[in-house]
Write a protein that holds these residues in place. Structure first.
Motif, mmCIF file in Angstrom:
data_model
loop_
_atom_site.group_PDB
_atom_site.id
_atom_site.type_symbol
_atom_site.label_atom_id
_atom_site.label_comp_id
_atom_site.label_asym_id
_atom_site.label_seq_id
_atom_site.Cartn_x
_atom_site.Cartn_y
_atom_site.Cartn_z
ATOM 1 N N ALA A 1 0.833 -1.208 0.000
ATOM 2 C CA ALA A 1 0.000 0.000 0.000
ATOM 3 C C ALA A 1 0.867 1.258 0.000
ATOM 4 N N SER A 2 1.951 1.238 0.764
ATOM 5 C CA SER A 2 2.848 2.392 0.845
ATOM 6 C C SER A 2 3.523 2.672 -0.497
ATOM 7 N N PHE A 3 3.999 1.628 -1.184
ATOM 8 C CA PHE A 3 4.643 1.804 -2.488
ATOM 9 C C PHE A 3 3.655 2.342 -3.520
ATOM 10 N N VAL A 4 2.428 1.821 -3.511
ATOM 11 C CA VAL A 4 1.414 2.300 -4.456
ATOM 12 C C VAL A 4 1.105 3.775 -4.217
ATOM 13 N N MET A 5 0.926 4.157 -2.952
ATOM 14 C CA MET A 5 0.611 5.554 -2.643
ATOM 15 C C MET A 5 1.802 6.468 -2.931
ATOM 16 N N ALA A 6 3.020 5.966 -2.730
ATOM 17 C CA ALA A 6 4.209 6.762 -3.049
ATOM 18 C C ALA A 6 4.285 7.043 -4.542
ATOM 19 N N TRP A 7 3.909 6.059 -5.343
ATOM 20 C CA TRP A 7 3.930 6.224 -6.806
ATOM 21 C C TRP A 7 2.823 7.177 -7.252
ATOM 22 N N ILE A 8 1.631 7.052 -6.657
ATOM 23 C CA ILE A 8 0.502 7.895 -7.063
ATOM 24 C C ILE A 8 0.737 9.350 -6.689
ATOM 25 N N ALA B 1 -7.241 12.017 9.306
ATOM 26 C CA ALA B 1 -6.385 10.838 9.409
ATOM 27 C C ALA B 1 -7.156 9.569 9.072
ATOM 28 N N ILE B 2 -8.436 9.511 9.449
ATOM 29 C CA ILE B 2 -9.266 8.338 9.152
ATOM 30 C C ILE B 2 -9.359 8.122 7.646
ATOM 31 N N VAL B 3 -9.645 9.187 6.898
ATOM 32 C CA VAL B 3 -9.787 9.084 5.443
ATOM 33 C C VAL B 3 -8.468 8.652 4.800
ATOM 34 N N THR B 4 -7.372 9.242 5.246
ATOM 35 C CA THR B 4 -6.059 8.942 4.668
ATOM 36 C C THR B 4 -5.631 7.515 4.975
ATOM 37 N N ALA B 5 -6.077 6.976 6.099
ATOM 38 C CA ALA B 5 -5.671 5.629 6.515
ATOM 39 C C ALA B 5 -6.409 4.525 5.766
ATOM 40 N N LEU B 6 -7.392 4.866 4.932
ATOM 41 C CA LEU B 6 -8.239 3.853 4.301
ATOM 42 C C LEU B 6 -7.457 2.808 3.506
ATOM 43 N N PRO B 7 -6.479 3.171 2.657
ATOM 44 C CA PRO B 7 -5.733 2.121 1.928
ATOM 45 C C PRO B 7 -5.010 1.151 2.857
ATOM 46 N N PHE B 8 -4.425 1.669 3.927
ATOM 47 C CA PHE B 8 -3.747 0.795 4.887
ATOM 48 C C PHE B 8 -4.753 -0.084 5.629
ATOM 49 N N TYR B 9 -5.900 0.490 5.925
ATOM 50 C CA TYR B 9 -6.947 -0.265 6.610
ATOM 51 C C TYR B 9 -7.424 -1.426 5.734
ATOM 52 N N LEU B 10 -7.581 -1.163 4.434
ATOM 53 C CA LEU B 10 -7.999 -2.227 3.511
ATOM 54 C C LEU B 10 -6.949 -3.332 3.439
ATOM 55 N N SER B 11 -5.672 -2.962 3.525
ATOM 56 C CA SER B 11 -4.623 -3.992 3.511
ATOM 57 C C SER B 11 -4.714 -4.865 4.761
ATOM 58 N N HIS B 12 -5.070 -4.272 5.894
ATOM 59 C CA HIS B 12 -5.256 -5.055 7.120
ATOM 60 C C HIS B 12 -6.452 -5.995 6.993
ATOM 61 N N LEU B 13 -7.524 -5.521 6.370
ATOM 62 C CA LEU B 13 -8.691 -6.389 6.174
ATOM 63 C C LEU B 13 -8.349 -7.580 5.282
ATOM 64 N N ALA B 14 -7.491 -7.347 4.288
ATOM 65 C CA ALA B 14 -7.056 -8.453 3.432
ATOM 66 C C ALA B 14 -6.281 -9.485 4.239
ATOM 67 N N VAL B 15 -5.441 -9.028 5.160
ATOM 68 C CA VAL B 15 -4.680 -9.947 6.019
ATOM 69 C C VAL B 15 -5.632 -10.742 6.911
ATOM 70 N N ILE B 16 -6.631 -10.064 7.475
ATOM 71 C CA ILE B 16 -7.624 -10.767 8.309
ATOM 72 C C ILE B 16 -8.296 -11.870 7.497
ATOM 73 N N ALA B 17 -8.639 -11.582 6.234
ATOM 74 C CA ALA B 17 -9.282 -12.579 5.383
ATOM 75 C C ALA B 17 -8.376 -13.782 5.152
ATOM 76 N N VAL B 18 -7.098 -13.522 4.857
ATOM 77 C CA VAL B 18 -6.150 -14.618 4.614
ATOM 78 C C VAL B 18 -5.985 -15.472 5.868
ATOM 79 N N VAL B 19 -5.778 -14.819 7.003
ATOM 80 C CA VAL B 19 -5.547 -15.538 8.254
ATOM 81 C C VAL B 19 -6.800 -16.321 8.670
ATOM 82 N N SER B 20 -7.970 -15.746 8.448
ATOM 83 C CA SER B 20 -9.219 -16.398 8.851
ATOM 84 C C SER B 20 -9.530 -17.612 7.983
ATOM 85 N N LEU B 21 -9.264 -17.500 6.688
ATOM 86 C CA LEU B 21 -9.678 -18.545 5.747
ATOM 87 C C LEU B 21 -8.594 -19.571 5.455
#
Length: 425
Positions: free
Chosen positions: A188-195, A392-412
């Motif tokens: 997420a950090s690399f993508v946002m750095a590029w954008i 800060a909440i709005v800006t954190a959204l891409p990082f938050y989505l990356s955490h949700l992806a990790v939760i999905a992987v770990v859960s499933l």
């Protein structure tokens, strides 16, 4: 059971401290189940909740992390990562995440990481042109790696409450999910750095990186000593934590020469304060936990989950949603001691592996720690950055989505969580 739930809801809405809330709810439920006969054993229950030998590791881990903060480890890690990643666009953003990865093994508490890393890197990021909201967002979202990668106070508390998994297994099971969380944040950090065309930090070479790395080596041996002793079977959790504290004292006084008696005293005071909070929560949680066991609430919870769906994917998805909602209003430790005695037996009864579910719960509650309306780590980082919490909440959204992806992987994917613990069976 009705009186316990009623007392819990009322006290929660009027803002009663969570330890008192759990104790009074448990008392109300115990009175309803057995009257004075049950009330008389509450004191014994509270004492048994904090008298375990395992819990001696908690203040030692906290003391070690406080000493490392006072000894200036964070500054050395930042210098090393700047030298290593300085040529890359968005260098300080990536440095923030990597420092949290290194620093997590020394604290195990998200708020501690947020303050320690944020006070150094947030001002530096602002000076180099990052928005305050972004600096706060990346600091808060990376700091929750701390309780996932061992040693972790949260994992020690979990093992003390449930006693159905060992701290050794929890430590081993947290390694891969913690690394996956780091990789997801870096993507997420690399993508946002590029954008957003974030700046580079400066020209560096391998010689600079090596020169910056050498002073960090003694400090980075602290988690190696802890995990090596425990996973190698050389020490118990408590012995490893005590040895780490002694090693850190020697390191601070004789190697870095940054510790003073005043700093050690401040570390001791902080340790006592935080340990007092943890042990009071544990004592109170045993009252509520005993009531949950006697009342059959865990069995009823399992029945409710099964009534909604018998598909395990749906079941763990619903529980994750519940944990995130709970974590928006409670910090990680209070949420854990409130909900674990109810949910864990219910999920085990439904066929979930107790170690797998333990890691899912710990990760999800920590992600909830950056979820509004409370989100303590994100709120803390916002205050350091001097930016409104909403931005800060709005800006954190891409990082938050990356955490949700990790939760999905770990859960499933239970095998992903259980791979390293299986190596020690």
């Amino acid at each position: 059971m009705t009186s316990a739930i009623s007392v819990f809801i009322v006290l929660l809405f009027i803002g009663t401290p969570i330890a008192l809330l759990m104790a009074l709810s448990g008392l109300a439920g115990s009175w309803e189940l057995g009257g004075l006969r049950f009330i008389q054993i509450i004191a014994e229950r509270m004492f048994s909740g904090v008298s375990g030998y395992l819990l001696m590791a908690v203040p030692y881990f906290i003391f070690t992390s406080e000493l490392m903060n006072q000894a200036g480890l964070t500054e050395r890690l930042v210098a090393f990562n700047n030298a290593l990643l300085g040529r890359i666009r968005g260098a300080l953003s990536h440095v923030n995440i990597v420092v949290s990865l290194f620093f997590s093994g020394l604290t195990g508490a998200a708020i501690t990481d947020t303050v320690a890393v944020g006070k150094i890197l947030i001002p530096a990021m602002k000076r180099e042109g990052y928005t305050p909201a972004y600096a706060a967002a990346v600091t808060a979202c990376s700091s929750i790696i701390g309780p996932i990668i061992p040693p972790s106070v949260v994992m020690v508390v979990y093992a003390a409450i449930l006693q159905n998994v060992t701290v050794l297994d929890l430590f081993a099971a947290g390694i891969l999910p913690g690394l996956l969380m780091t990789v997801a944040l870096l993507v997420a950090s690399f993508v946002m750095a590029w954008i957003y065309k974030f700046p580079r930090h400066g020209d560096t070479n391998l010689r600079d990186a090596a020169r910056a790395f050498l002073p960090t080596v003694p400090a980075l041996l602290v988690p190696v000593i802890i995990l090596g002793g425990i996973l190698g079977g050389l020490t118990t959790i408590t012995e490893a934590s005590a040895f780490a504290a002694m090693y850190t004292l020697i390191l601070g006084f004789f190697v870095y020469r940054t510790l003073t008696l005043r700093k050690v005293w401040e570390s001791l005071v902080a340790t006592v304060r935080f340990s007092g909070v943890v042990f009071f929560l544990l004592a109170s949680s045993t009252v509520l936990g005993w009531f949950v066991t006697r009342s059959g609430l865990a069995r009823d919870a399992a029945g409710m989950i099964t009534a909604i769906s018998d598909n395990w994917i749906v079941q763990i998805g619903l529980v994750n949603l519940l944990l995130i909602l709970l974590g928006t209003v409670l910090d990680v430790l209070p949420a854990l001691v409130v909900v674990a005695p109810v949910l864990v037996p219910a999920m085990v009864q439904l066929g979930f592996d107790p170690l797998h579910f333990a890691i899912v719960m710990i990760i999800t509650l920590n992600v909830a720690n950056i979820t509004p309306p409370v989100g303590m780590t994100l709120m803390t980082a916002s205050q350091i950055a001097g930016v409104p919490y909403e931005r800060a909440i709005v800006t954190a959204l891409p990082f938050y989505l990356s955490h949700l992806a990790v939760i999905a992987v770990v859960s499933l994917w239970p095998a992903f969580v259980l791979f390293i613990p299986s190596l020690f069976d």
